[in-house]
Scaffold this motif. Structure first.
Motif, PDB file in Angstrom:
ATOM      1  N   THR A   1      18.382  -2.039  74.728  1.00  0.00           N
ATOM      2  CA  THR A   1      18.859  -2.875  75.825  1.00  0.00           C
ATOM      3  C   THR A   1      17.950  -2.745  77.038  1.00  0.00           C
ATOM      4  OG1 THR A   1      21.087  -2.454  74.984  1.00  0.00           O
ATOM      5  CG2 THR A   1      20.944  -3.441  77.153  1.00  0.00           C
ATOM      6  N   LEU A   2      17.555  -1.510  77.323  1.00  0.00           N
ATOM      7  CA  LEU A   2      16.646  -1.273  78.448  1.00  0.00           C
ATOM      8  C   LEU A   2      15.301  -1.962  78.225  1.00  0.00           C
ATOM      9  CD1 LEU A   2      16.278   0.632  81.126  1.00  0.00           C
ATOM     10  CD2 LEU A   2      14.714   1.818  79.596  1.00  0.00           C
ATOM     11  N   LEU A   3      14.821  -1.934  77.001  1.00  0.00           N
ATOM     12  CA  LEU A   3      13.543  -2.587  76.685  1.00  0.00           C
ATOM     13  C   LEU A   3      13.605  -4.080  77.031  1.00  0.00           C
ATOM     14  CD1 LEU A   3      10.688  -2.645  75.406  1.00  0.00           C
ATOM     15  CD2 LEU A   3      11.795  -2.931  73.174  1.00  0.00           C
ATOM     16  N   ARG A   4      14.737  -4.711  76.739  1.00  0.00           N
ATOM     17  CA  ARG A   4      14.898  -6.150  77.067  1.00  0.00           C
ATOM     18  C   ARG A   4      14.884  -6.365  78.583  1.00  0.00           C
ATOM     19  NH1 ARG A   4      14.287  -5.004  71.946  1.00  0.00           N
ATOM     20  NH2 ARG A   4      14.373  -6.883  70.662  1.00  0.00           N
ATOM     21  N   LEU A   5      15.572  -5.485  79.322  1.00  0.00           N
ATOM     22  CA  LEU A   5      15.553  -5.589  80.789  1.00  0.00           C
ATOM     23  C   LEU A   5      14.136  -5.367  81.318  1.00  0.00           C
ATOM     24  CD1 LEU A   5      18.759  -3.619  81.915  1.00  0.00           C
ATOM     25  CD2 LEU A   5      18.386  -6.084  82.058  1.00  0.00           C
ATOM     26  N   HIS A   6      13.446  -4.416  80.719  1.00  0.00           N
ATOM     27  CA  HIS A   6      12.078  -4.061  81.115  1.00  0.00           C
ATOM     28  C   HIS A   6      11.144  -5.281  80.965  1.00  0.00           C
ATOM     29  CE1 HIS A   6       8.508  -1.586  81.493  1.00  0.00           C
ATOM     30  NE2 HIS A   6       8.085  -1.932  80.289  1.00  0.00           N
ATOM     31  N   ARG A   7      11.310  -6.030  79.879  1.00  0.00           N
ATOM     32  CA  ARG A   7      10.487  -7.240  79.692  1.00  0.00           C
ATOM     33  C   ARG A   7      10.843  -8.314  80.715  1.00  0.00           C
ATOM     34  NH1 ARG A   7      11.392  -7.387  73.151  1.00  0.00           N
ATOM     35  NH2 ARG A   7       9.843  -5.796  72.576  1.00  0.00           N
ATOM     36  N   SER A   8      12.129  -8.419  81.035  1.00  0.00           N
ATOM     37  CA  SER A   8      12.549  -9.415  82.029  1.00  0.00           C
ATOM     38  C   SER A   8      12.045  -9.042  83.421  1.00  0.00           C
ATOM     39  CB  SER A   8      14.078  -9.530  82.056  1.00  0.00           C
ATOM     40  OG  SER A   8      14.540 -10.058  80.835  1.00  0.00           O
ATOM     41  N   LEU A   9      11.958  -7.732  83.688  1.00  0.00           N
ATOM     42  CA  LEU A   9      11.428  -7.267  84.969  1.00  0.00           C
ATOM     43  C   LEU A   9       9.969  -7.719  85.117  1.00  0.00           C
ATOM     44  CD1 LEU A   9      12.548  -5.359  87.321  1.00  0.00           C
ATOM     45  CD2 LEU A   9      11.012  -3.646  86.372  1.00  0.00           C
ATOM     46  N   LEU A  10       9.222  -7.636  84.020  1.00  0.00           N
ATOM     47  CA  LEU A  10       7.823  -8.090  84.045  1.00  0.00           C
ATOM     48  C   LEU A  10       7.760  -9.589  84.330  1.00  0.00           C
ATOM     49  CD1 LEU A  10       4.796  -7.551  83.642  1.00  0.00           C
ATOM     50  CD2 LEU A  10       5.130  -7.951  81.187  1.00  0.00           C
ATOM     51  N   TRP A  11       8.651 -10.360  83.724  1.00  0.00           N
ATOM     52  CA  TRP A  11       8.694 -11.806  83.962  1.00  0.00           C
ATOM     53  C   TRP A  11       8.900 -12.098  85.452  1.00  0.00           C
ATOM     54  CZ3 TRP A  11      13.713 -14.573  84.557  1.00  0.00           C
ATOM     55  CH2 TRP A  11      13.526 -15.929  84.823  1.00  0.00           C
ATOM     56  N   LEU A  12       9.900 -11.432  86.063  1.00  0.00           N
ATOM     57  CA  LEU A  12      10.177 -11.667  87.484  1.00  0.00           C
ATOM     58  C   LEU A  12       9.006 -11.206  88.360  1.00  0.00           C
ATOM     59  CD1 LEU A  12      13.938 -10.654  87.551  1.00  0.00           C
ATOM     60  CD2 LEU A  12      13.027 -12.933  88.059  1.00  0.00           C
ATOM     61  N   LYS A  13       8.399 -10.088  87.991  1.00  0.00           N
ATOM     62  CA  LYS A  13       7.260  -9.566  88.759  1.00  0.00           C
ATOM     63  C   LYS A  13       6.088 -10.560  88.724  1.00  0.00           C
ATOM     64  CE  LYS A  13       4.210  -6.280  87.306  1.00  0.00           C
ATOM     65  NZ  LYS A  13       2.863  -6.383  87.899  1.00  0.00           N
ATOM     66  N   LEU A  14       5.793 -11.079  87.534  1.00  0.00           N
ATOM     67  CA  LEU A  14       4.689 -12.043  87.402  1.00  0.00           C
ATOM     68  C   LEU A  14       4.983 -13.340  88.157  1.00  0.00           C
ATOM     69  CD1 LEU A  14       3.821 -11.590  83.601  1.00  0.00           C
ATOM     70  CD2 LEU A  14       2.505 -10.748  85.558  1.00  0.00           C
ATOM     71  N   MET A  15       6.247 -13.749  88.143  1.00  0.00           N
ATOM     72  CA  MET A  15       6.629 -14.961  88.851  1.00  0.00           C
ATOM     73  C   MET A  15       6.447 -14.765  90.361  1.00  0.00           C
ATOM     74  SD  MET A  15      10.231 -16.934  88.574  1.00  0.00           S
ATOM     75  CE  MET A  15      11.239 -16.404  89.903  1.00  0.00           C
ATOM     76  N   LEU A  16       6.885 -13.606  90.878  1.00  0.00           N
ATOM     77  CA  LEU A  16       6.741 -13.324  92.310  1.00  0.00           C
ATOM     78  C   LEU A  16       5.262 -13.188  92.696  1.00  0.00           C
ATOM     79  CD1 LEU A  16       9.697 -10.822  92.834  1.00  0.00           C
ATOM     80  CD2 LEU A  16       9.572 -13.179  93.650  1.00  0.00           C
ATOM     81  N   GLU A  17       4.456 -12.641  91.779  1.00  0.00           N
ATOM     82  CA  GLU A  17       3.012 -12.557  92.043  1.00  0.00           C
ATOM     83  C   GLU A  17       2.444 -13.962  92.251  1.00  0.00           C
ATOM     84  OE1 GLU A  17       1.255 -10.281  88.863  1.00  0.00           O
ATOM     85  OE2 GLU A  17       1.950  -8.393  89.724  1.00  0.00           O
ATOM     86  N   GLY A  18       2.871 -14.889  91.405  1.00  0.00           N
ATOM     87  CA  GLY A  18       2.431 -16.278  91.552  1.00  0.00           C
ATOM     88  C   GLY A  18       2.859 -16.864  92.887  1.00  0.00           C
ATOM     89  N   LEU A  19       4.107 -16.566  93.288  1.00  0.00           N
ATOM     90  CA  LEU A  19       4.628 -17.100  94.558  1.00  0.00           C
ATOM     91  C   LEU A  19       3.913 -16.489  95.761  1.00  0.00           C
ATOM     92  CD1 LEU A  19       8.481 -17.166  93.938  1.00  0.00           C
ATOM     93  CD2 LEU A  19       7.059 -19.155  94.474  1.00  0.00           C
ATOM     94  N   SER A  20       3.374 -15.279  95.593  1.00  0.00           N
ATOM     95  CA  SER A  20       2.710 -14.618  96.726  1.00  0.00           C
ATOM     96  C   SER A  20       1.303 -15.160  96.945  1.00  0.00           C
ATOM     97  CB  SER A  20       2.651 -13.104  96.497  1.00  0.00           C
ATOM     98  OG  SER A  20       1.676 -12.790  95.524  1.00  0.00           O
TER      99      SER A  20
END
Length: 238
Positions: free
Chosen positions: A127-146
């Motif tokens: 379950t944590l592994l799935r959250l960990h992958r989603s965290l990367l998705w949000l991080k990459l999205m915010l990097e794009g927005l920055s």
């Protein structure tokens, strides 16, 4: 000076203060507090504050409209599952819960034989592994927005940024059907101005430093979690 304090000092060297945003559920300042609190001095991640960070990230996702409910519902289920496991196995071993941190959870579950490398189980590790992958998705999205405009002066839309981040972080682990559904979600994301309001700023210039603080904090937590999962060869759990 421990590892976390050092990294955090780098983070907050000359960065502007992240403000509270009245009247909205997502608070960047609170997210940063929880991310910081989840980083343990010995390079571990404390689960309770890690999940509180996720509560804030969920508020962020849910602020983006009902279409994103497609993702946020899955995330909510995972947060709830880890919290339930933590309550259920709260039996204290040497005065500490097995679900106190990522490392203690991983070690306890591997020892108890509840992590399966061949088929899907509802283990905390999976379950944590799935959250960990989603965290990367949000991080990459915010990097794009920055980031500012490209060579032609064009800013990518949040929809495009989310789609690119999804293709890098989550699509490789999703079925074809899920990937098609995700593509539709990204078309419905609000404009960039809306994202700026979520971090209480008006312009891209103001947003960039604040987003960078959040991205660095997410990176610290992601890197540390990645390290623990990799040590135990848990990065490809079915």
């Amino acid at each position: 000076f421990n590892w976390v304090s050092e990294k955090w000092a780098e983070l907050h060297g000359d960065t502007p203060l992240v403000k509270d945003c009245p009247g909205q559920s997502f608070q960047a300042r609170r997210l940063l507090q929880y991310l910081k609190s989840s980083l343990d001095d010995d390079g571990d991640i404390l689960l309770e504050t890690y999940l509180l960070s996720w509560d804030q990230l969920l508020n962020f996702m849910e602020s983006l409209g009902t279409m994103v409910g497609f993702f946020s519902q899955k995330v909510r289920e995972k947060i709830t599952l880890i919290r339930e496991l933590s309550l259920k196995h709260g039996a204290k071993a040497h005065g500490k819960s097995a679900y106190r941190s990522v490392r203690s959870m991983v070690e306890a579950e591997l020892k108890a034989g509840v992590v399966n490398f061949s088929y899907r189980t509802d283990s905390g590790c999976r379950t944590l592994l799935r959250l960990h992958r989603s965290l990367l998705w949000l991080k990459l999205m915010l990097e794009g927005l920055s980031e500012g405009a490209d060579g032609e002066g064009r800013l990518k839309t949040p929809g495009e940024l989310s789609r690119d981040a999804y293709r890098a972080a989550l699509a490789p682990h999703h079925s074809w059907m899920l990937r098609q559904a995700a593509e539709i979600v990204f078309l419905a994301l609000p404009e960039r101005d809306y994202f700026l309001k979520l971090v209480c700023v008006q312009t891209q210039q103001e947003a960039t430093p604040i987003l960078r603080i959040i991205i660095q904090a997410l990176t610290l937590v992601h890197t540390q979690t990645q390290r623990i999962l990799a040590e135990h060869e848990l990065l490809e759990l079915p």
